[in-house]
Design a protein around this motif. Structure first.
Motif, PDB file in Angstrom:
ATOM      1  N   TYR A 257       0.853  -1.191   0.000  1.00 15.95           N
ATOM      2  CA  TYR A 257       0.000   0.000   0.000  1.00 15.95           C
ATOM      3  C   TYR A 257       0.884   1.235   0.000  1.00 15.95           C
ATOM      4  O   TYR A 257       2.105   1.158   0.090  1.00 15.95           O
ATOM      5  CB  TYR A 257      -0.986   0.004   1.167  1.00 15.95           C
ATOM      6  CG  TYR A 257      -0.399  -0.380   2.506  1.00 15.95           C
ATOM      7  CD1 TYR A 257       0.359   0.520   3.250  1.00 15.95           C
ATOM      8  CD2 TYR A 257      -0.615  -1.647   3.031  1.00 15.95           C
ATOM      9  CE1 TYR A 257       0.890   0.175   4.469  1.00 15.95           C
ATOM     10  CE2 TYR A 257      -0.086  -2.009   4.253  1.00 15.95           C
ATOM     11  CZ  TYR A 257       0.663  -1.101   4.972  1.00 15.95           C
ATOM     12  OH  TYR A 257       1.193  -1.447   6.182  1.00 15.95           O
ATOM     13  N   GLY A 258       0.266   2.406  -0.123  1.00 19.39           N
ATOM     14  CA  GLY A 258       1.032   3.637  -0.174  1.00 19.39           C
ATOM     15  C   GLY A 258       1.741   3.850  -1.502  1.00 19.39           C
ATOM     16  O   GLY A 258       2.816   4.449  -1.554  1.00 19.39           O
ATOM     17  N   VAL A 259       1.149   3.342  -2.593  1.00 12.57           N
ATOM     18  CA  VAL A 259       1.710   3.574  -3.926  1.00 12.57           C
ATOM     19  C   VAL A 259       1.207   4.930  -4.414  1.00 12.57           C
ATOM     20  O   VAL A 259       0.021   5.102  -4.719  1.00 12.57           O
ATOM     21  CB  VAL A 259       1.298   2.465  -4.912  1.00 12.57           C
ATOM     22  CG1 VAL A 259       1.875   2.751  -6.296  1.00 12.57           C
ATOM     23  CG2 VAL A 259       1.749   1.099  -4.402  1.00 12.57           C
ATOM     24  N   ARG A 260       2.109   5.895  -4.480  1.00  9.83           N
ATOM     25  CA  ARG A 260       1.727   7.267  -4.833  1.00  9.83           C
ATOM     26  C   ARG A 260       1.636   7.402  -6.362  1.00  9.83           C
ATOM     27  O   ARG A 260       2.631   7.316  -7.073  1.00  9.83           O
ATOM     28  CB  ARG A 260       2.763   8.253  -4.300  1.00  9.83           C
ATOM     29  CG  ARG A 260       2.331   9.719  -4.358  1.00  9.83           C
ATOM     30  CD  ARG A 260       3.530  10.643  -4.169  1.00  9.83           C
ATOM     31  NE  ARG A 260       4.252  10.381  -2.944  1.00  9.83           N
ATOM     32  CZ  ARG A 260       4.028  11.002  -1.777  1.00  9.83           C
ATOM     33  NH1 ARG A 260       3.105  11.935  -1.713  1.00  9.83           N
ATOM     34  NH2 ARG A 260       4.745  10.705  -0.712  1.00  9.83           N
ATOM     35  N   PHE A 261       0.433   7.603  -6.874  1.00  6.82           N
ATOM     36  CA  PHE A 261       0.191   7.705  -8.315  1.00  6.82           C
ATOM     37  C   PHE A 261      -0.223   9.139  -8.648  1.00  6.82           C
ATOM     38  O   PHE A 261      -1.328   9.574  -8.345  1.00  6.82           O
ATOM     39  CB  PHE A 261      -0.896   6.718  -8.724  1.00  6.82           C
ATOM     40  CG  PHE A 261      -1.222   6.718 -10.191  1.00  6.82           C
ATOM     41  CD1 PHE A 261      -0.280   7.082 -11.143  1.00  6.82           C
ATOM     42  CD2 PHE A 261      -2.488   6.330 -10.621  1.00  6.82           C
ATOM     43  CE1 PHE A 261      -0.585   7.066 -12.493  1.00  6.82           C
ATOM     44  CE2 PHE A 261      -2.804   6.309 -11.961  1.00  6.82           C
ATOM     45  CZ  PHE A 261      -1.852   6.671 -12.904  1.00  6.82           C
ATOM     46  N   GLN A 262       0.702   9.882  -9.279  1.00  6.21           N
ATOM     47  CA  GLN A 262       0.405  11.271  -9.643  1.00  6.21           C
ATOM     48  C   GLN A 262      -0.546  11.285 -10.834  1.00  6.21           C
ATOM     49  O   GLN A 262      -0.268  10.695 -11.882  1.00  6.21           O
ATOM     50  CB  GLN A 262       1.674  12.042  -9.983  1.00  6.21           C
ATOM     51  CG  GLN A 262       1.400  13.531 -10.235  1.00  6.21           C
ATOM     52  CD  GLN A 262       2.665  14.329 -10.504  1.00  6.21           C
ATOM     53  OE1 GLN A 262       3.749  13.905 -10.132  1.00  6.21           O
ATOM     54  NE2 GLN A 262       2.516  15.483 -11.147  1.00  6.21           N
ATOM     55  N   VAL A 263      -1.649  12.003 -10.687  1.00  8.85           N
ATOM     56  CA  VAL A 263      -2.707  11.967 -11.695  1.00  8.85           C
ATOM     57  C   VAL A 263      -2.737  13.210 -12.580  1.00  8.85           C
ATOM     58  O   VAL A 263      -3.589  13.314 -13.470  1.00  8.85           O
ATOM     59  CB  VAL A 263      -4.089  11.787 -11.023  1.00  8.85           C
ATOM     60  CG1 VAL A 263      -4.141  10.458 -10.278  1.00  8.85           C
ATOM     61  CG2 VAL A 263      -4.412  12.951 -10.086  1.00  8.85           C
ATOM     62  N   ASP A 264      -1.823  14.151 -12.347  1.00  7.56           N
ATOM     63  CA  ASP A 264      -1.817  15.366 -13.167  1.00  7.56           C
ATOM     64  C   ASP A 264      -0.445  15.620 -13.794  1.00  7.56           C
ATOM     65  O   ASP A 264      -0.094  16.773 -14.063  1.00  7.56           O
ATOM     66  CB  ASP A 264      -2.273  16.586 -12.358  1.00  7.56           C
ATOM     67  CG  ASP A 264      -1.397  16.861 -11.140  1.00  7.56           C
ATOM     68  OD1 ASP A 264      -0.567  15.984 -10.790  1.00  7.56           O
ATOM     69  OD2 ASP A 264      -1.541  17.944 -10.538  1.00  7.56           O
ATOM     70  N   ARG A 265       0.311  14.578 -14.052  1.00  6.08           N
ATOM     71  CA  ARG A 265       1.604  14.747 -14.712  1.00  6.08           C
ATOM     72  C   ARG A 265       1.366  15.169 -16.158  1.00  6.08           C
ATOM     73  O   ARG A 265       0.791  14.445 -16.963  1.00  6.08           O
ATOM     74  CB  ARG A 265       2.421  13.449 -14.669  1.00  6.08           C
ATOM     75  CG  ARG A 265       2.887  13.063 -13.294  1.00  6.08           C
ATOM     76  CD  ARG A 265       3.723  11.813 -13.333  1.00  6.08           C
ATOM     77  NE  ARG A 265       5.007  12.024 -14.011  1.00  6.08           N
ATOM     78  CZ  ARG A 265       5.861  11.065 -14.302  1.00  6.08           C
ATOM     79  NH1 ARG A 265       5.572   9.810 -14.006  1.00  6.08           N
ATOM     80  NH2 ARG A 265       6.993  11.332 -14.903  1.00  6.08           N
ATOM     81  N   GLY A 266       1.814  16.374 -16.476  1.00  4.18           N
ATOM     82  CA  GLY A 266       1.639  16.892 -17.831  1.00  4.18           C
ATOM     83  C   GLY A 266       0.303  17.548 -18.070  1.00  4.18           C
ATOM     84  O   GLY A 266       0.006  17.945 -19.208  1.00  4.18           O
ATOM     85  N   LEU A 267      -0.502  17.696 -17.018  1.00  4.63           N
ATOM     86  CA  LEU A 267      -1.826  18.303 -17.156  1.00  4.63           C
ATOM     87  C   LEU A 267      -2.095  19.268 -16.006  1.00  4.63           C
ATOM     88  O   LEU A 267      -1.633  19.032 -14.882  1.00  4.63           O
ATOM     89  CB  LEU A 267      -2.928  17.226 -17.138  1.00  4.63           C
ATOM     90  CG  LEU A 267      -3.028  16.274 -18.336  1.00  4.63           C
ATOM     91  CD1 LEU A 267      -3.989  15.149 -17.990  1.00  4.63           C
ATOM     92  CD2 LEU A 267      -3.488  17.013 -19.579  1.00  4.63           C
TER      93      LEU A 267
END
Length: 301
Positions: A257-267
């Motif tokens: 757990y604690g997998v940091r997934f950036q959702v605004d890379r390039g946006l």
């Protein structure tokens, strides 16, 4: 999320060598393979081992997961020993910060001229509460004689490590599989189309915390790749890859757990709020076994 580099150069653990190493009659090999069904980095953090040849201590070593030295299963091809040399290995496993071992194990055999024998040594969770009498050792939850007759040992085959049991990959764990969930400090289910909240990261950007339930893959050294796509925006998020260590999760298999997934890379972050995101996971273990999963989520407005 526990992320540790596990270069193959660090998996070497045990070297057995008699005082006759390098002599003309030193053509007997003993290769020790160390395995455990406990989760390295969680249930055990350090291994200390002592090697004796003909009653003489030839090596004492301590290897720590926290220092990036301990990865299991492990082996190291050994230097030649003389025929008939009695080789004994004692191993103790410790939790982080504790002075008493969780489990200990001893194994011994005799080197045989012209053979490269494989001596398996397992650190079993079933032995953690068992104390054996002097001259005995615990294996698979029972006290046994540590000496193994050379005639019962197989010849060394490097392929053993690919099928060795560990805390997450066993014959009963089934085919490789991964389930995508969410959570920074624990696994929580994530259903198709669930709305997830994002939060700002410490170095910019915004992310969601993913969590994974995993079966059929090795506990250490699996390569995790996380990516995603916004179908409404026809935009592919750049993926990232890291090496991970899984923890056991009881009957559920293993997890991270604690997998940091950036959702605004390039946006711009405002452009993804309220949007559908198809997250994709690929997890490949050191044996080359692969599990994939995809999950559709909706970024909170």
């Amino acid at each position: 999320m526990i992320v540790r580099p596990t270069p193959r150069a660090l998996i070497a653990l045990i070297v057995l060598c008699s005082a006759g190493c390098g002599s003309e009659d030193a053509d007997a090999l003993v290769v020790v393979g160390l395995t455990t069904d406990m989760a390295v980095g969680f249930e055990i953090d350090r291994v200390e081992r002592t090697t004796q040849v003909d009653g003489v201590i030839t090596r004492v070593e301590s290897l720590s997961y926290g220092r990036g030295e301990l990865s299991l299963p492990a082996e190291l091809a050994v230097e030649p020993a003389h025929d008939g040399a009695e080789v004994e290995v004692s191993v103790a496993a410790f939790r982080d910060g504790e002075g008493s071992p969780v489990v200990t194990r001893t194994a011994a055999t005799r080197a045989v001229s012209g053979r490269a024998m494989f001596l398996p040594v397992s650190l079993d969770a079933a032995c953690s509460a068992i104390s054996c009498a002097a001259g005995a050792t615990c294996a698979a939850g029972a006290c046994v004689d540590p000496f193994v007759e050379p005639s019962t040992l197989a010849d060394h085959d490097p392929a053993w490590i690919a099928s060795a049991n560990d805390a997450c990959k066993t014959p009963s764990s089934g085919d490789p599989a991964v389930v995508i969930g969410q959570g920074e400090r624990a696994f929580a289910p994530l259903e198709h189309g669930d709305v997830v909240t994002i939060e700002p990261g410490p170095q910019g950007g915004h992310h969601v915390w993913l969590a994974l339930r995993v079966t059929g893959l090795r506990q250490m050294g699996s390569r995790l790749t996380v990516g995603g796509r916004y179908p409404d925006l026809a935009f592919e998020l750049p993926s990232f890859t890291s090496l991970v260590t899984l923890r056991r999760a009881g009957d559920a298999g293993c997890e991270i757990y604690g997998v940091r997934f950036q959702v605004d890379r390039g946006l711009p972050v405002d452009s993804v709020r309220g949007r559908t995101l198809d997250a994709e996971i690929v997890l490949e273990d050191p044996n080359g076994d692969v599990a994939t999963a995809a999950q559709r989520i909706v970024i909170a407005p």
